[in-house]
Design an enzyme around this catalytic site. Structure first.
Site, PDB file in Angstrom:
ATOM      1  N   LYS A   1       1.150   8.524 -31.809  1.00 42.88           N
ATOM      2  CA  LYS A   1       1.436   9.907 -31.382  1.00 42.88           C
ATOM      3  C   LYS A   1       0.596  10.909 -32.168  1.00 42.88           C
ATOM      4  CE  LYS A   1       5.827   9.599 -32.425  1.00 42.88           C
ATOM      5  NZ  LYS A   1       5.880   8.205 -32.921  1.00 42.88           N
TER       6      LYS A   1
ATOM      7  N   ARG B   1      14.122  13.706 -30.398  1.00 44.61           N
ATOM      8  CA  ARG B   1      14.267  12.288 -30.728  1.00 44.61           C
ATOM      9  C   ARG B   1      15.644  11.762 -30.328  1.00 44.61           C
ATOM     10  NH1 ARG B   1      10.296  11.729 -34.949  1.00 44.61           N
ATOM     11  NH2 ARG B   1      10.055   9.592 -35.636  1.00 44.61           N
TER      12      ARG B   1
ATOM     13  N   ARG C   1      -1.165   2.496 -42.151  1.00 45.57           N
ATOM     14  CA  ARG C   1      -1.476   3.933 -41.974  1.00 45.57           C
ATOM     15  C   ARG C   1      -1.777   4.595 -43.320  1.00 45.57           C
ATOM     16  NH1 ARG C   1       2.416   7.231 -38.349  1.00 45.57           N
ATOM     17  NH2 ARG C   1       3.984   6.031 -39.444  1.00 45.57           N
TER      18      ARG C   1
ATOM     19  N   ARG D   1       2.512   6.960 -46.688  1.00 39.63           N
ATOM     20  CA  ARG D   1       3.816   7.622 -46.622  1.00 39.63           C
ATOM     21  C   ARG D   1       4.892   6.751 -47.258  1.00 39.63           C
ATOM     22  NH1 ARG D   1       4.440   9.452 -40.430  1.00 39.63           N
ATOM     23  NH2 ARG D   1       6.505   8.594 -40.819  1.00 39.63           N
TER      24      ARG D   1
ATOM     25  N   ARG E   1      13.193   1.976 -38.534  1.00 41.74           N
ATOM     26  CA  ARG E   1      12.779   3.087 -37.659  1.00 41.74           C
ATOM     27  C   ARG E   1      12.600   2.611 -36.217  1.00 41.74           C
ATOM     28  NH1 ARG E   1       7.990   4.614 -41.231  1.00 41.74           N
ATOM     29  NH2 ARG E   1       7.197   5.788 -39.466  1.00 41.74           N
TER      30      ARG E   1
HETATM   31  P1  ADP Z   1       2.799   7.793 -34.821  1.00 44.56           P
HETATM   32  O1  ADP Z   1       2.503   9.257 -35.022  1.00 44.56           O
HETATM   33  O2  ADP Z   1       3.191   7.453 -33.426  1.00 44.56           O
HETATM   34  O3  ADP Z   1       3.771   7.238 -35.829  1.00 44.56           O
HETATM   35  P2  ADP Z   1       0.030   7.357 -35.746  1.00 44.56           P
HETATM   36  O4  ADP Z   1      -0.800   8.157 -34.819  1.00 44.56           O
HETATM   37  O5  ADP Z   1       0.229   7.885 -37.114  1.00 44.56           O
HETATM   38  O6  ADP Z   1       1.446   7.002 -35.050  1.00 44.56           O
HETATM   39  O7  ADP Z   1      -0.600   5.890 -35.803  1.00 44.56           O
HETATM   40  C1  ADP Z   1      -0.047   4.862 -36.626  1.00 44.56           C
HETATM   41  C2  ADP Z   1      -1.185   4.057 -37.256  1.00 44.56           C
HETATM   42  O8  ADP Z   1      -1.845   3.295 -36.234  1.00 44.56           O
HETATM   43  C3  ADP Z   1      -2.262   4.918 -37.903  1.00 44.56           C
HETATM   44  O9  ADP Z   1      -2.723   4.242 -39.037  1.00 44.56           O
HETATM   45  C4  ADP Z   1      -3.348   5.029 -36.820  1.00 44.56           C
HETATM   46  O10 ADP Z   1      -4.646   5.192 -37.388  1.00 44.56           O
HETATM   47  C5  ADP Z   1      -3.217   3.693 -36.113  1.00 44.56           C
HETATM   48  N1  ADP Z   1      -3.484   3.802 -34.658  1.00 44.56           N
HETATM   49  C6  ADP Z   1      -3.166   4.819 -33.819  1.00 44.56           C
HETATM   50  N2  ADP Z   1      -3.533   4.542 -32.545  1.00 44.56           N
HETATM   51  C7  ADP Z   1      -4.092   3.305 -32.579  1.00 44.56           C
HETATM   52  C8  ADP Z   1      -4.666   2.449 -31.566  1.00 44.56           C
HETATM   53  N3  ADP Z   1      -4.732   2.839 -30.279  1.00 44.56           N
HETATM   54  N4  ADP Z   1      -5.131   1.241 -31.963  1.00 44.56           N
HETATM   55  C9  ADP Z   1      -5.055   0.845 -33.264  1.00 44.56           C
HETATM   56  N5  ADP Z   1      -4.518   1.596 -34.265  1.00 44.56           N
HETATM   57  C10 ADP Z   1      -4.051   2.815 -33.926  1.00 44.56           C
HETATM   58  P1  ADP Z   2       7.014   8.208 -36.912  1.00 43.40           P
HETATM   59  O1  ADP Z   2       6.919   8.624 -35.495  1.00 43.40           O
HETATM   60  O2  ADP Z   2       5.831   7.470 -37.397  1.00 43.40           O
HETATM   61  O3  ADP Z   2       8.302   7.469 -37.196  1.00 43.40           O
HETATM   62  P2  ADP Z   2       7.567  10.960 -37.925  1.00 43.40           P
HETATM   63  O4  ADP Z   2       6.685  11.617 -38.897  1.00 43.40           O
HETATM   64  O5  ADP Z   2       7.670  11.523 -36.569  1.00 43.40           O
HETATM   65  O6  ADP Z   2       7.112   9.437 -37.896  1.00 43.40           O
HETATM   66  O7  ADP Z   2       9.052  10.880 -38.510  1.00 43.40           O
HETATM   67  C1  ADP Z   2       9.321  10.433 -39.821  1.00 43.40           C
HETATM   68  C2  ADP Z   2      10.808  10.595 -40.107  1.00 43.40           C
HETATM   69  O8  ADP Z   2      11.165  11.990 -40.064  1.00 43.40           O
HETATM   70  C3  ADP Z   2      11.764   9.921 -39.138  1.00 43.40           C
HETATM   71  O9  ADP Z   2      11.999   8.562 -39.466  1.00 43.40           O
HETATM   72  C4  ADP Z   2      13.029  10.778 -39.290  1.00 43.40           C
HETATM   73  O10 ADP Z   2      13.730  10.427 -40.474  1.00 43.40           O
HETATM   74  C5  ADP Z   2      12.464  12.184 -39.512  1.00 43.40           C
HETATM   75  N1  ADP Z   2      12.335  12.952 -38.253  1.00 43.40           N
HETATM   76  C6  ADP Z   2      11.188  13.461 -37.706  1.00 43.40           C
HETATM   77  N2  ADP Z   2      11.439  14.108 -36.566  1.00 43.40           N
HETATM   78  C7  ADP Z   2      12.787  14.025 -36.365  1.00 43.40           C
HETATM   79  C8  ADP Z   2      13.666  14.480 -35.339  1.00 43.40           C
HETATM   80  N3  ADP Z   2      13.205  15.155 -34.258  1.00 43.40           N
HETATM   81  N4  ADP Z   2      14.990  14.192 -35.463  1.00 43.40           N
HETATM   82  C9  ADP Z   2      15.465  13.524 -36.526  1.00 43.40           C
HETATM   83  N5  ADP Z   2      14.701  13.055 -37.510  1.00 43.40           N
HETATM   84  C10 ADP Z   2      13.364  13.290 -37.450  1.00 43.40           C
END
Ligand code: ADP
Ligand code: ADP
Length: 213
Positions: free
Chosen positions: A13, A88, A127, A160, A171
Site C-alpha cells: 500500500k 481498517r 521492509r 519498524r 497483524r
Molecule cells: P504496506 O504499506 O501495505 O504495509 P509496503 O508498501 O510498505 O506495504 O510494502 C511492504 C514491503 O514489501 C516493503 O519492503 C516494499 O518495498 C515491499 N514491496 C512492496 N510492493 C512489492 C511488490 N510488488 N513486490 C515485492 N516487494 C514489494
Molecule cells: P501495515 O499496513 O503495514 O500493517 P500501518 O502503518 O498501516 O502498517 O499500520 C501499523 C499499525 O498502526 C497497525 O498495526 C495498527 O496498530 C495501527 N493503525 C494504523 N492505522 C490504523 C487504523 N486505521 N485503525 C487502527 N489502527 C491503526
C-alpha cells in the site's frame, strides 16, 4: 481523485501510494505514519497508540477516527486525497462515510491490493523505511542504491518496531478478522478496484493506473 488503498500488512500500500500521489497530485494520508510520528513525539495519542501497535493490534476506533476527521478537514484535501491504512474496521468506514456526507463529497475508488499470506511475512520483515522522508525499501525486492541509506534524501533506513515475524503474523490475523469485511462493505457501494499485488512493483502500479482510467 478521492481514493482509499486497502490490503493486508506488507501488501504494498505505502509503496504504491508513493507513485499514486505523484501521478494524481493528492496528499498521502497514512494513519500508520501519523501514529508513528505521534509515538516519536511522545504525544498523548502516541502513548495510547503504542500499546496496541507494539503487539500488532488495532488502535481503538475513536482515536483514529478523530485523527482522520482533523486531517481531512485541512485545506490540502479539498481536491482529493489517498487514504492508506484507514479505514481498517467497518465502524471506521461508517464514521468516514458520515464525515464525507457532511463535507458533501464522495469517494471515487477503493483500491484493494490482493496478496497471499505466505508472501506478506517476507515483505514486511524485509521492509526498511527512511527515518526522515518515510520512503519504503525492501532488502531484496526494492533495495536502495547504497545499503542502509535512502536514495531520495540520504536519510538512515530503519526497520519498524512492529515488522518482526511474530507481530506481522498477528497483524495478518487482525486484518482477516477486522479489516477484510471492509471489502464487502465497499463492494456493496460499487467502489472496489481489485489489484493483483503479487506482481512486481511497476506491474502493480500499471494495473492501478489502468483501473483508475
Ligand atoms: P504496506 O504499506 O501495505 O504495509 P509496503 O508498501 O510498505 O506495504 O510494502 C511492504 C514491503 O514489501 C516493503 O519492503 C516494499 O518495498 C515491499 N514491496 C512492496 N510492493 C512489492 C511488490 N510488488 N513486490 C515485492 N516487494 C514489494
Ligand atoms: P501495515 O499496513 O503495514 O500493517 P500501518 O502503518 O498501516 O502498517 O499500520 C501499523 C499499525 O498502526 C497497525 O498495526 C495498527 O496498530 C495501527 N493503525 C494504523 N492505522 C490504523 C487504523 N486505521 N485503525 C487502527 N489502527 C491503526
Amino acid at each position: 481523485m478521492r481514493l482509499i488503498i486497502v490490503g493486508p500488512p506488507g501488501a504494498g500500500k505505502g509503496t504504491q501510494a508513493e507513485s499514486i500521489i505523484e501521478k494524481y497530485q493528492i496528499p498521502h494520508i497514512s494513519t500508520g505514519d501519523i501514529l508513528r510520528e505521534n509515538i516519536k513525539n511522545e504525544t498523548h495519542l502516541g502513548k495510547e497508540a503504542k500499546k496496541f501497535m507494539d503487539h500488532g493490534d488495532l488502535v481503538p476506533d475513536h482515536l483514529v477516527v478523530a485523527l482522520i476527521q482533523d486531517r481531512l478537514s485541512r485545506e490540502d484535501c479539498k481536491n482529493g486525497f489517498l487514504l492508506d491504512g484507514f479505514p481498517r474496521t467497518v465502524a471506521q468506514a461508517v464514521a468516514l462515510d458520515a464525515q464525507l456526507k457532511k463535507l458533501g463529497i464522495k469517494l471515487d475508488r477503493v483500491i484493494n491490493i490482493n496478496v497471499d499470506d505466505d508472501l506478506l511475512i517476507e515483505r514486511a520483515v524485509g521492509r526498511r523505511v527512511c527515518k526522515t522522508c518515510k520512503a519504503t525499501y525492501h532488502v531484496k525486492y526494492n533495495p536502495p542504491k547504497e545499503e542502509g541509506v535512502c536514495d531520495i534524501d540520504g536519510g538512515e533506513l530503519i526497520q519498524r518496531d512492529d515488522d518482526t515475524e511474530k507481530t506481522v503474523k498477528n497483524r495478518i490475523k487482525v486484518y482477516h478478522e477486522q479489516t477484510a469485511p471492509l471489502v464487502d462493505y465497499y463492494r456493496a457501494q460499487g467502489l472496489i478496484l481489485n489489484i493483483d499485488g503479487s506482481k512486481a512493483i511497476g506491474d502493480v502500479f500499471d494495473q492501478i493506473v489502468k483501473g483508475l482510467a
